[in-house]
Each structure stands twice: as C-alpha cells, then as structure tokens.
Design an enzyme around this catalytic site. Sequence first.
Site, PDB file in Angstrom:
ATOM      1  CD  GLU A  41      -1.070   0.708   3.645  1.00  0.00           C
ATOM      2  OE1 GLU A  41      -1.542   1.840   3.436  1.00  0.00           O
ATOM      3  OE2 GLU A  41      -1.206   0.098   4.725  1.00  0.00           O
ATOM      4  CE  LYS A 175       0.619   2.097  14.903  1.00  0.00           C
ATOM      5  NZ  LYS A 175       0.600   2.198  13.456  1.00  0.00           N
TER       6      LYS A 175
HETATM    7  N1  PSU Z   1      -2.633   1.570  10.624  1.00  0.00           N
HETATM    8  C1  PSU Z   1      -1.302   1.626  10.749  1.00  0.00           C
HETATM    9  N2  PSU Z   1      -0.559   2.254   9.784  1.00  0.00           N
HETATM   10  C2  PSU Z   1      -1.156   2.833   8.692  1.00  0.00           C
HETATM   11  C3  PSU Z   1      -2.582   2.762   8.576  1.00  0.00           C
HETATM   12  C4  PSU Z   1      -3.281   2.130   9.558  1.00  0.00           C
HETATM   13  O1  PSU Z   1      -0.754   1.115  11.713  1.00  0.00           O
HETATM   14  O2  PSU Z   1      -0.455   3.417   7.851  1.00  0.00           O
HETATM   15  C5  PSU Z   1      -3.241   3.340   7.352  1.00  0.00           C
HETATM   16  C6  PSU Z   1      -3.543   2.220   6.344  1.00  0.00           C
HETATM   17  O3  PSU Z   1      -3.385   2.730   5.039  1.00  0.00           O
HETATM   18  C7  PSU Z   1      -5.005   1.913   6.601  1.00  0.00           C
HETATM   19  C8  PSU Z   1      -5.525   3.289   6.914  1.00  0.00           C
HETATM   20  O4  PSU Z   1      -5.667   1.320   5.508  1.00  0.00           O
HETATM   21  O5  PSU Z   1      -4.501   3.894   7.704  1.00  0.00           O
HETATM   22  C9  PSU Z   1      -6.852   3.253   7.647  1.00  0.00           C
HETATM   23  O6  PSU Z   1      -7.368   4.546   7.736  1.00  0.00           O
HETATM   24  P1  PSU Z   1      -8.872   4.759   8.239  1.00  0.00           P
HETATM   25  O7  PSU Z   1      -8.871   4.382   9.670  1.00  0.00           O
HETATM   26  O8  PSU Z   1      -9.113   6.236   8.023  1.00  0.00           O
HETATM   27  O9  PSU Z   1      -9.731   3.894   7.378  1.00  0.00           O
END
Ligand code: PSU
Length: 326
Positions: A41, A175
């Site tokens: 990603e 996390k």
């Molecule tokens: N969790 C992490 N590192 C990240 C992300 C999440 O530990 O970089 C990023 C990933 O790209 C994930 C996104 O798909 O955040 C999720 O964002 P949201 O909660 O806004 O959907």
Amino acid sequence: MPVVPATMNAADRARLSSLPLVLSDEVAEALAAGGPVVALESTIISHGFPYPQNLHMAQEVERVVRDNGAVPATVAILDGKLCAGLSPDQVEWLATNPKVPKASVRDLPILVGKGQSGATTVATTSIVAALAGIGVFVTGGIGGVHRGAATTFDISADLTVLGRESLLVVAAGAKSVLDLPATLEVLETLGVTVLGYRTDHFPAFYLRSSGLPVDARVESPAEAAKVLLGRRDLGLPGAVLLTNPIPPEEELDPVRLEEAIQSALRDLTQNDVTGRDVTPFLLKRLHEVTEVGSIKANLALVNNNAALGARTAVELAQLTKERAGR
Ligand code: PSU
Ligand code: MN
C-alpha cells in the site's frame, strides 16, 4: 463496455475494458506467467511514517519482497490511473509530496474521474490488487473500529473491503489505538477469516498479542495459501487476514505504549480531529510520544510481514500451478 472474461490476465482485461489499470512491465510479466506477486500500500508511505523514514521503508519493503522470491507491486492512484508496480521515482514522489491525499474507497471514483493522484489505504490497495489478479497484499496494520465508534460510527472501510475482495492480506494485526475486540467482531460479521502465523492470538501491532483469539493458527506459508484457495473453492468472496506478530526483540513496553495511546487519544479530542484525519493523526502522535522506538518497531514489523507475504505468494503460485496441471 465489452464483457471481459474473469479468467483473462489483468493486462489484457485492462486493454479490453475501460478499466484504467496500469501494471509495471515486471508485474504484468509475473502475473502473465502465474508467478508470485505481492501488493503493497502507499498510504503507509504518504501518511504512515515521517520523511525520510517513509522513503527508506518503501524501498526496504520492496527489497525484502524480492529477497523472498516475489515481485513487489506498490499500489497508488497516479493521474487517475490505478497503478500496481511503481518506478523508484514514483515511490519517491509519494514519500516527499505531503499533499498526496489518502484515497479510501469513496475517493477512488473522484480521483479516477478527475485524473488525480492519491495514496491507497488497505481498502483501496485491496481493490486494485484484486482487479490486477494479485493474490497477496502486505501491510503494517489494518484499519478497524475506532474506540468510541458507538457514538462516532468511525469504522474503517478497510473492514468492509476485506469482506468483499478475494485475497490474502498479511498484517501485524491492528494498533491498540483501535477497539480491537470490536474490530474482530466486525471482521467476523463480514466473514473475514483471521489466521495467526505461529500464534493463537490476534497481534496488536507493537505488541505480539492482544490476548484475543484468532480463528485458527497456521505454521507455514503453504498452510495459509491453502486457506485462501479453500475460501475461493467455496465461492466465498472476501479476504483471509494472515496476522503476523512483531519480532520479539522489537516489541514495545506495554505500559509505556498504553500511556502513549491515552495521550494521543486526549490530543485527538482536544484538537477536534475527525474523519479521514483520525488515523494519520494518531500514528503521528504515537511516533512523537514514543520517539524513535515506535518507528523502528514499525519498520521491523513491515519487513517481517513482507518476508512472510512473499513466501506465501510463492506457495500460492506453486499450488495454483499444480492445480492447473491436474
Ligand atoms: N494503521 C497503521 N498504519 C497505517 C494505517 C493504519 O498502523 O499506515 C493506514 C492504512 O493505510 C489503513 C488506513 O488502511 O490507515 C486506515 O485509515 P482509516 O482508519 O481512516 O480507514
Ligand atoms: Mn475513519
């Protein structure tokens, strides 16, 4: 738009349809030959790490995938095109351009329609990978149900898409800034299969275990690949999530980590951060509060996932060839 057979390889499918899918030569060749490919990603590059560690991470993770026998396909939306497999210059552009927006599912049609660029999340990377015919995707941690979602409704689109796209996603769990029990409940509702690589417990990113159970434990990449094939044989859409705990020597201290999370969550409320900015804000604050410790740990777990993902992609390619030969 003509009807495009699903069995056709991705490059031919893109040519026949109006799908704006662009594969690097290396990725297109590997897919056409049924070889192992691993999607990566780009939100983690643009919004998950500070510069220059983000560039270092992006380059390292591709190298680890190659060292373990697969072709890396970093995914991003560039000038409205769904790209899988980026040039070193494109990776550097993502790492150094702070204005690249985070592209979730709702944003994809806008970027494609307007010919704009964006960094893909777990959700949108999974969509592009599945369109390209890539079976394995490696990330750090998935998005999930945020703490307080009962009132904010903040649940990552990552979960919805994992319930829909057929691929194997390797992650160190999620996390603990998130509500992990609720995240596992939603994954169950969506029918996502959650595996633990040599563990019975769902990993919590910086910690090897959240104490919560996975659906099953696997001991090898081949076993994980067979679960994805089993899922496809059943005609079930959706993902297999292969969770891989952080290496023991890189694990953070749980007490100090929880303090850092509480502090990050307090800052979130005080700064009225909402919507797409929540996850990047929390990641940035955690990196600041725990200083270099968490960035080092984050790099280690991404590389650890890349090695496992590449080895799983090798097994998946091998098993698929054996089946075709039967
Ligand atoms: N969790 C992490 N590192 C990240 C992300 C999440 O530990 O970089 C990023 C990933 O790209 C994930 C996104 O798909 O955040 C999720 O964002 P949201 O909660 O806004 O959907
Ligand atoms: Mn959200």
